[in-house]
Design a protein around this motif. Structure first.
Motif, PDB file in Angstrom:
ATOM      1  N   MET A 167       0.829  -1.206   0.000  1.00 18.96           N
ATOM      2  CA  MET A 167       0.000   0.000   0.000  1.00 18.96           C
ATOM      3  C   MET A 167       0.863   1.256   0.000  1.00 18.96           C
ATOM      4  O   MET A 167       0.551   2.243  -0.690  1.00 18.96           O
ATOM      5  CB  MET A 167      -0.960  -0.024   1.194  1.00 18.96           C
ATOM      6  N   ARG A 168       1.937   1.235   0.756  1.00 21.60           N
ATOM      7  CA  ARG A 168       2.858   2.374   0.752  1.00 21.60           C
ATOM      8  C   ARG A 168       3.460   2.579  -0.632  1.00 21.60           C
ATOM      9  O   ARG A 168       3.573   3.716  -1.117  1.00 21.60           O
ATOM     10  CB  ARG A 168       3.983   2.150   1.766  1.00 21.60           C
ATOM     11  N   GLU A 169       3.849   1.494  -1.291  1.00 18.21           N
ATOM     12  CA  GLU A 169       4.429   1.609  -2.632  1.00 18.21           C
ATOM     13  C   GLU A 169       3.410   2.179  -3.616  1.00 18.21           C
ATOM     14  O   GLU A 169       3.753   3.012  -4.467  1.00 18.21           O
ATOM     15  CB  GLU A 169       4.916   0.243  -3.105  1.00 18.21           C
ATOM     16  N   LEU A 170       2.164   1.734  -3.514  1.00 11.09           N
ATOM     17  CA  LEU A 170       1.120   2.247  -4.407  1.00 11.09           C
ATOM     18  C   LEU A 170       0.884   3.736  -4.167  1.00 11.09           C
ATOM     19  O   LEU A 170       0.696   4.508  -5.111  1.00 11.09           O
ATOM     20  CB  LEU A 170      -0.179   1.466  -4.194  1.00 11.09           C
ATOM     21  N   LYS A 171       0.948   4.135  -2.916  1.00 13.57           N
ATOM     22  CA  LYS A 171       0.786   5.560  -2.609  1.00 13.57           C
ATOM     23  C   LYS A 171       1.981   6.359  -3.127  1.00 13.57           C
ATOM     24  O   LYS A 171       1.811   7.426  -3.746  1.00 13.57           O
ATOM     25  CB  LYS A 171       0.627   5.753  -1.100  1.00 13.57           C
ATOM     26  N   ASP A 172       3.178   5.863  -2.890  1.00 14.48           N
ATOM     27  CA  ASP A 172       4.381   6.572  -3.346  1.00 14.48           C
ATOM     28  C   ASP A 172       4.410   6.691  -4.865  1.00 14.48           C
ATOM     29  O   ASP A 172       4.963   7.655  -5.412  1.00 14.48           O
ATOM     30  CB  ASP A 172       5.637   5.845  -2.855  1.00 14.48           C
ATOM     31  N   ALA A 173       3.807   5.722  -5.568  1.00 11.49           N
ATOM     32  CA  ALA A 173       3.774   5.746  -7.031  1.00 11.49           C
ATOM     33  C   ALA A 173       2.652   6.623  -7.577  1.00 11.49           C
ATOM     34  O   ALA A 173       2.530   6.775  -8.800  1.00 11.49           O
ATOM     35  CB  ALA A 173       3.621   4.328  -7.569  1.00 11.49           C
ATOM     36  N   GLY A 174       1.836   7.191  -6.694  1.00 10.82           N
ATOM     37  CA  GLY A 174       0.742   8.047  -7.134  1.00 10.82           C
ATOM     38  C   GLY A 174      -0.494   7.293  -7.588  1.00 10.82           C
ATOM     39  O   GLY A 174      -1.432   7.902  -8.117  1.00 10.82           O
ATOM     40  N   LEU A 175      -0.531   5.978  -7.377  1.00  8.93           N
ATOM     41  CA  LEU A 175      -1.695   5.184  -7.777  1.00  8.93           C
ATOM     42  C   LEU A 175      -2.793   5.203  -6.727  1.00  8.93           C
ATOM     43  O   LEU A 175      -3.923   4.786  -6.994  1.00  8.93           O
ATOM     44  CB  LEU A 175      -1.268   3.737  -8.037  1.00  8.93           C
TER      45      LEU A 175
END
Length: 343
Positions: A167-175
């Motif tokens: 979830m953190r990665e998805l947020k950091d990627a702007g998704l």
């Protein structure tokens, strides 16, 4: 280095567009009763026409049906959408007509999976059904001991070690704009805050006109951390909106016990004395807390959409809140709405 102030500002920006009233999308996933595609579209269209611009859904709601219907109705629309992760939908043969409370749902079975890969798979499938390339809010769905019993520690470890990272990665990627939990249990929110940096909780039924123990530590903690609350289940499964004499009062998805029924009747009596619908007080009360960003009642028909909009706009006199507090029906620390004049 990112500071606590930076994190709070980022959260504020991601959630700033949340309106006071949003749309709870379980009913259009055939929760408790089958809804046709035409009728589901009519409900969502009525919400759009009423100015509602935030829609919450989940893979679990009709096993993809609610997300699919939202995707079809909201394609190309400038709205906020939240969905959830924590279950993978697996094909099954010959499903029962009603499963997990959903009627005539898709021939898929939800399987809990809070791992990194499970969250990524669930999110990708949700984007396809929603016909979007991102969502505004992503929530880990139904963590908690009351839901999982002795399996809870294992699910929480899987989430903290894997799903949260995804979830953190998805947020950091702007998704994804913001991340959090979508749950019915307050305790698991406190537990998650001990280990994870979350933006928002969709907490159903735990901060309402009927139930306010969240003020004993949890909501003040969210306020200090800059974590927002989306108030789900503002009617406590119907207890605060069901018509007296129309059958059993429901609370927490089941018939209410005598103590809850008596408390609801006391709330109703105070509201009636001030000429205000109990449902209006129930929708407006939680929004007075500074941590509360939005309230999302479930809406199963255009008439329910119209009622919810009207109740959020109904003037509620300040004396009503004073009388509720004097009757011991409000927590001493509960903030109450400022009365608005009638239009």
């Amino acid at each position: 280095m990112e500071t606590r102030m930076d994190v709070a500002q980022e959260r504020s920006q991601a959630l700033a567009r949340l309106p006071r009233l949003g749309f709870g999308g379980a009913a259009v996933g055939n929760l408790y009763a089958a809804v046709s595609d035409v009728d589901a579209r009519a409900v969502i269209d009525a919400a759009l026409a009423a100015g509602i611009r935030y829609f919450d859904t989940a893979p679990h709601y009709g096993f993809g049906l609610s997300e699919t219907r939202h995707g079809q109705a909201l394609s190309g629309r400038e709205v906020m959408i939240s969905t959830k992760v924590g279950r993978i939908l697996e094909p099954i043969a010959s499903p029962a007509r009603e499963r997990h409370g959903f009627v005539d749902a898709a021939p898929l079975e939800p399987v809990f999976d809070y791992s990194y890969d499970g969250v990524m798979r669930s999110f990708e499938a949700s984007l396809r059904r929603l016909q979007r390339d991102r969502v505004d809010i992503l929530l880990a769905h139904d963590l908690g001991r009351l839901t999982h019993g002795e399996a809870h520690p294992g699910h929480m470890r899987a989430f903290l070690d894997g799903g949260y990272k995804a979830m953190r990665e998805l947020k950091d990627a702007g998704l994804v704009g913001a991340i959090g939990l979508g749950v019915n249990e307050q305790a698991v929110c406190d537990e998650a805050l001990d280990h994870a940096d979350l933006d928002v909780f969709l907490l159903a039924g735990r901060y309402t006109l009927l139930e306010q123990t969240a003020l004993d530590g949890f909501l003040p903690r969210c306020e200090r951390r800059g974590v927002k609350i989306i108030v789900g289940g503002p009617f406590n499964s119907g207890a605060l909106v069901e018509t007296p004499g129309g059958g059993p009062i429901h609370y927490n998805y089941a018939p209410a016990d005598a103590g809850i029924v008596a408390r609801v009747e006391r709330l109703r009596a105070v509201c009636a004395a001030h000429g205000a619908p109990l449902a209006a007080a129930a929708l407006q009360f939680p929004l007075a807390h500074p941590a509360a960003a939005c309230v999302i009642p479930g809406m199963a028909s255009p008439a329910q959409v119209a009622d919810a909009v009207a109740w959020t706009q109904t003037p509620v006199p300040e004396a009503l809140w004073s009388d509720l507090r004097a009757e011991g029906l409000l927590h001493p620390a509960a903030p109450t709405p400022v009365a608005r004049a009638a239009a």
